[in-house]
Design an enzyme around this catalytic site. Structure first.
Site, PDB file in Angstrom:
ATOM      1  N   HIS A   1      31.047  39.685  33.962  1.00 15.32           N
ATOM      2  CA  HIS A   1      32.341  40.370  34.085  1.00 15.32           C
ATOM      3  C   HIS A   1      33.381  39.790  33.116  1.00 15.32           C
ATOM      4  O   HIS A   1      33.281  38.637  32.685  1.00 15.32           O
ATOM      5  CB  HIS A   1      32.850  40.238  35.527  1.00 15.32           C
ATOM      6  CG  HIS A   1      33.092  38.818  35.927  1.00 15.32           C
ATOM      7  ND1 HIS A   1      34.245  38.139  35.608  1.00 15.32           N
ATOM      8  CD2 HIS A   1      32.312  37.939  36.581  1.00 15.32           C
ATOM      9  CE1 HIS A   1      34.171  36.909  36.049  1.00 15.32           C
ATOM     10  NE2 HIS A   1      32.992  36.745  36.642  1.00 15.32           N
TER      11      HIS A   1
ATOM     12  N   ARG B   1      35.222  42.390  40.363  1.00 12.21           N
ATOM     13  CA  ARG B   1      35.323  42.047  38.940  1.00 12.21           C
ATOM     14  C   ARG B   1      34.106  42.552  38.164  1.00 12.21           C
ATOM     15  O   ARG B   1      34.220  42.953  37.006  1.00 12.21           O
ATOM     16  CB  ARG B   1      35.579  40.549  38.734  1.00 12.21           C
ATOM     17  CG  ARG B   1      34.560  39.585  39.354  1.00 12.21           C
ATOM     18  CD  ARG B   1      35.136  38.171  39.324  1.00 12.21           C
ATOM     19  NE  ARG B   1      34.218  37.108  39.743  1.00 12.21           N
ATOM     20  CZ  ARG B   1      34.052  36.707  41.000  1.00 12.21           C
ATOM     21  NH1 ARG B   1      34.697  37.304  41.987  1.00 12.21           N
ATOM     22  NH2 ARG B   1      33.238  35.697  41.272  1.00 12.21           N
TER      23      ARG B   1
ATOM     24  N   GLU C   1      28.245  36.265  42.526  1.00 10.28           N
ATOM     25  CA  GLU C   1      28.357  34.905  41.989  1.00 10.28           C
ATOM     26  C   GLU C   1      27.804  33.926  43.025  1.00 10.28           C
ATOM     27  O   GLU C   1      27.784  34.239  44.234  1.00 10.28           O
ATOM     28  CB  GLU C   1      29.839  34.604  41.686  1.00 10.28           C
ATOM     29  CG  GLU C   1      30.126  33.237  41.079  1.00 10.28           C
ATOM     30  CD  GLU C   1      29.293  32.935  39.841  1.00 10.28           C
ATOM     31  OE1 GLU C   1      28.064  32.708  39.996  1.00 10.28           O
ATOM     32  OE2 GLU C   1      29.841  32.914  38.734  1.00 10.28           O
TER      33      GLU C   1
ATOM     34  N   HIS D   1      27.590  38.008  37.207  1.00  9.86           N
ATOM     35  CA  HIS D   1      28.420  36.802  37.147  1.00  9.86           C
ATOM     36  C   HIS D   1      27.740  35.680  36.365  1.00  9.86           C
ATOM     37  O   HIS D   1      26.517  35.700  36.189  1.00  9.86           O
ATOM     38  CB  HIS D   1      28.703  36.341  38.573  1.00  9.86           C
ATOM     39  CG  HIS D   1      29.353  37.421  39.377  1.00  9.86           C
ATOM     40  ND1 HIS D   1      30.702  37.528  39.532  1.00  9.86           N
ATOM     41  CD2 HIS D   1      28.814  38.496  40.034  1.00  9.86           C
ATOM     42  CE1 HIS D   1      30.992  38.600  40.254  1.00  9.86           C
ATOM     43  NE2 HIS D   1      29.856  39.195  40.578  1.00  9.86           N
TER      44      HIS D   1
HETATM   45  O1  LIG Z   1      32.852  31.228  40.253  1.00 10.90           O
HETATM   46  C1  LIG Z   1      33.462  30.776  39.271  1.00 10.90           C
HETATM   47  O2  LIG Z   1      34.374  29.949  39.354  1.00 10.90           O
HETATM   48  C2  LIG Z   1      33.080  31.244  37.896  1.00 10.90           C
HETATM   49  O3  LIG Z   1      32.879  32.590  37.923  1.00 10.90           O
HETATM   50  C3  LIG Z   1      31.870  30.553  37.379  1.00 10.90           C
HETATM   51  O4  LIG Z   1      32.222  29.254  37.358  1.00 10.90           O
HETATM   52  P1  LIG Z   1      31.411  28.074  36.658  1.00 10.90           P
HETATM   53  O5  LIG Z   1      31.519  28.285  35.178  1.00 10.90           O
HETATM   54  O6  LIG Z   1      32.138  26.884  37.140  1.00 10.90           O
HETATM   55  O7  LIG Z   1      30.003  28.126  37.176  1.00 10.90           O
END
Ligand SMILES: O=C(O)[C@H](O)COP(=O)(O)O
Length: 344
Positions: free
Chosen positions: A99, A148, A202, A272
Site C-alpha cells: 500500500h 490502506r 499486515e 502490506h
Molecule cells: O505495520 C507497520 O508499522 C508497517 O506497515 C510495517 O512496519 P515495519 O517496516 O516496521 O515492519
C-alpha cells in the site's frame, strides 16, 4: 538508459529491460541479483521458482468462488480438458503492491492491524503505481481487509488502460451476496472481482501498535527493535513474528490465489510490508536469513510471471511506456499492443 536482460536463469524468453535509474543487475556465479528501490533479490538456477506442489485445493476454491456474482469460478483440472487448461495457464502476470504511505507511516508509528487510511502522498503513490502497471492484464484483485491496501488497489486501477471496474465481492452472508448481485453478463465482463481477505493483513504488531518506531528503538535499543521488525521467528511483544504472519498469508496464497493463476487468471495483490515479505519469501524461496534484508517500499508494484508452474521475478515496472518498461514478456507485449490498437 535501459539494457536488455537475457539470462538463462530467468528463462529463454527474456524480453526484460532494466533501467539504470531504478534498478541495477549483476550477473555472476550463475545467479542474477536485482537491487531495486529497497528490494534485493538473488535468483539462481535452483532458486528462480518452484513447481506448485499443492493442487488439491481446487475444490475448496471452486466452492467459495461459485457463491459470487462477478467472480468467475476456476475450473478443476478434471473439469477442463487438458489442452485448454495448459493453454490457459501458459503464462500469467502476478503483481504485488505494498500500500501507499499511510497516516501512521507518515508519523512513524507501528501500525500492524490498526486500520489507518492513506495520506495524500499515499494516494499519489497508488496512482503512480497504477500508471506503472496500466498495460499489464489484471483479472482478479486480492487485498487485505485493511483500508490502506484497498484504497491502493482501487486508486491504482483508476489508471488501468483496460478500464475495467474493480468490484468488491461481499461473501460474508447470503444476503450480502444476493444484494450485491449483478444482472448483466456484459457488465460482469467489464468488471474485476476484488476479494478482501484478512489473511493478507499486515502482521499483528502486538504491544508495539501505535508506538513511535524511533522512540521504541531509543527505549529498547536499535538491535532489539530491528529483531522485532525484520527477524523471521522472533515476535514483537504479544504480536506475530514473520513466521506466524506467513502461516496465514502464504497458506491463503497457496489455497486461494495459486489456483487462480493456474487457471489462467492475471492477479494483483495489494497488501502490506510484512504479509508481502512472507509471500515473496515463498515465491523466491528465500531463507529465514535472506528475508531479514528484504525491504519493500510503499506503493511500488512488483511483477512476477507465472509460467509452467514457476514464478519468475521480473522486477518493478518503472513506467507505462515501452521505453521505461523492462518487464514485458511476449504475451504482455501483445496485450499492450492490443490496448494500443483498440483504445485510441
Ligand atoms: O505495520 C507497520 O508499522 C508497517 O506497515 C510495517 O512496519 P515495519 O517496516 O516496521 O515492519
Amino acid at each position: 538508459m535501459a539494457a536488455l536482460v537475457s539470462h538463462p536463469n530467468i528463462g529463454t524468453q527474456s524480453y526484460g529491460y532494466l533501467t539504470s535509474s531504478s534498478l541495477h543487475h549483476e550477473v555472476g556465479d550463475n545467479s542474477l541479483r536485482f537491487i531495486s528501490r529497497g528490494l534485493k533479490i538473488k535468483i539462481g538456477p535452483s532458486r528462480r521458482g518452484y513447481i506448485c506442489s499443492d493442487h488439491r485445493n481446487f475444490d475448496r476454491v471452486q466452492a467459495s468462488a461459485s457463491q459470487t456474482s462477478v467472480f468467475e469460478p476456476v475450473s478443476t483440472p478434471l473439469q477442463s480438458n487438458t489442452s485448454n487448461s495448459q493453454k490457459k495457464s501458459n503464462e500469467v502476470a502476478l503483481i504485488l503492491i505494498r500500500h501507499g504511505e499511510s497516516l501512521w507511516n507518515e508519523k512513524n508509528l507501528f501500525t500492524g492491524c490498526v486500520d489507518v487510511p492513506l495520506t495524500k502522498k499515499g494516494v499519489e503513490e497508488a496512482i503512480e503505481a497504477g500508471k506503472r502497471i496500466s498495460n499489464i492484464p489484471v483479472d482478479m484483485i486480492y487485498t487485505s481487509a485493511l483500508i490502506r491496501a484497498q484504497m491502493t488497489a482501487m486508486l491504482a486501477m483508476t489508471q488501468h488502460r483496460r478500464r475495467k471496474v474493480p468490484i468488491i465481492i461481499h461473501n460474508e452472508s447470503e444476503q450480502a451476496r444476493a444484494w450485491s448481485e449483478v444482472f448483466s453478463e456484459d457488465t460482469k465482463k467489464q468488471s474485476i472481482p476484488v476479494i478482501a481477505a484478512w489473511q493478507l493483513n499486515e502482521r499483528m504488531y502486538g504491544e508495539l501498535q501505535g508506538l513511535n518506531k524511533q522512540e521504541t528503538a531509543d527505549r529498547y535499543g536499535k538491535e532489539k527493535v530491528h529483531e522485532w521488525r525484520r527477524s523471521y521467528d522472533i515476535p514483537p511483544p504479544n504480536g506475530e513474528s514473520l513466521e506466524m504472519c506467513a502461516e496465514r498469508a502464504v497458506a491463503y496464497f497457496k489455497d486461494q490465489i495459486e489456483p487462480q493463476l493456474l487457471s489462467g487468471k492475471n492477479v494483483m495483490i495489494a497488501a502490506h510490508g510484512n504479509s508481502l515479505r512472507s509471500i515473496i519469501m515463498h515465491l523466491d524461496e528465500l531463507t529465514s536469513q535472506e528475508v531479514i534484508s528484504l525491504e519493500l517500499s510503499t506503493g511500488i508494484p512488483m511483477l512476477y510471471i507465472f509460467k509452467e508452474g514457476k514464478f519468475i521475478r521480473r522486477g518493478s515496472p518503472v513506467a507505462p511506456t515501452e521505453a521505461g518498461v523492462y518487464a514485458y514478456t511476449r504475451r504482455l507485449a501483445l496485450y499492450r499492443q492490443k490496448l494500443d490498437e483498440t483504445l485510441h
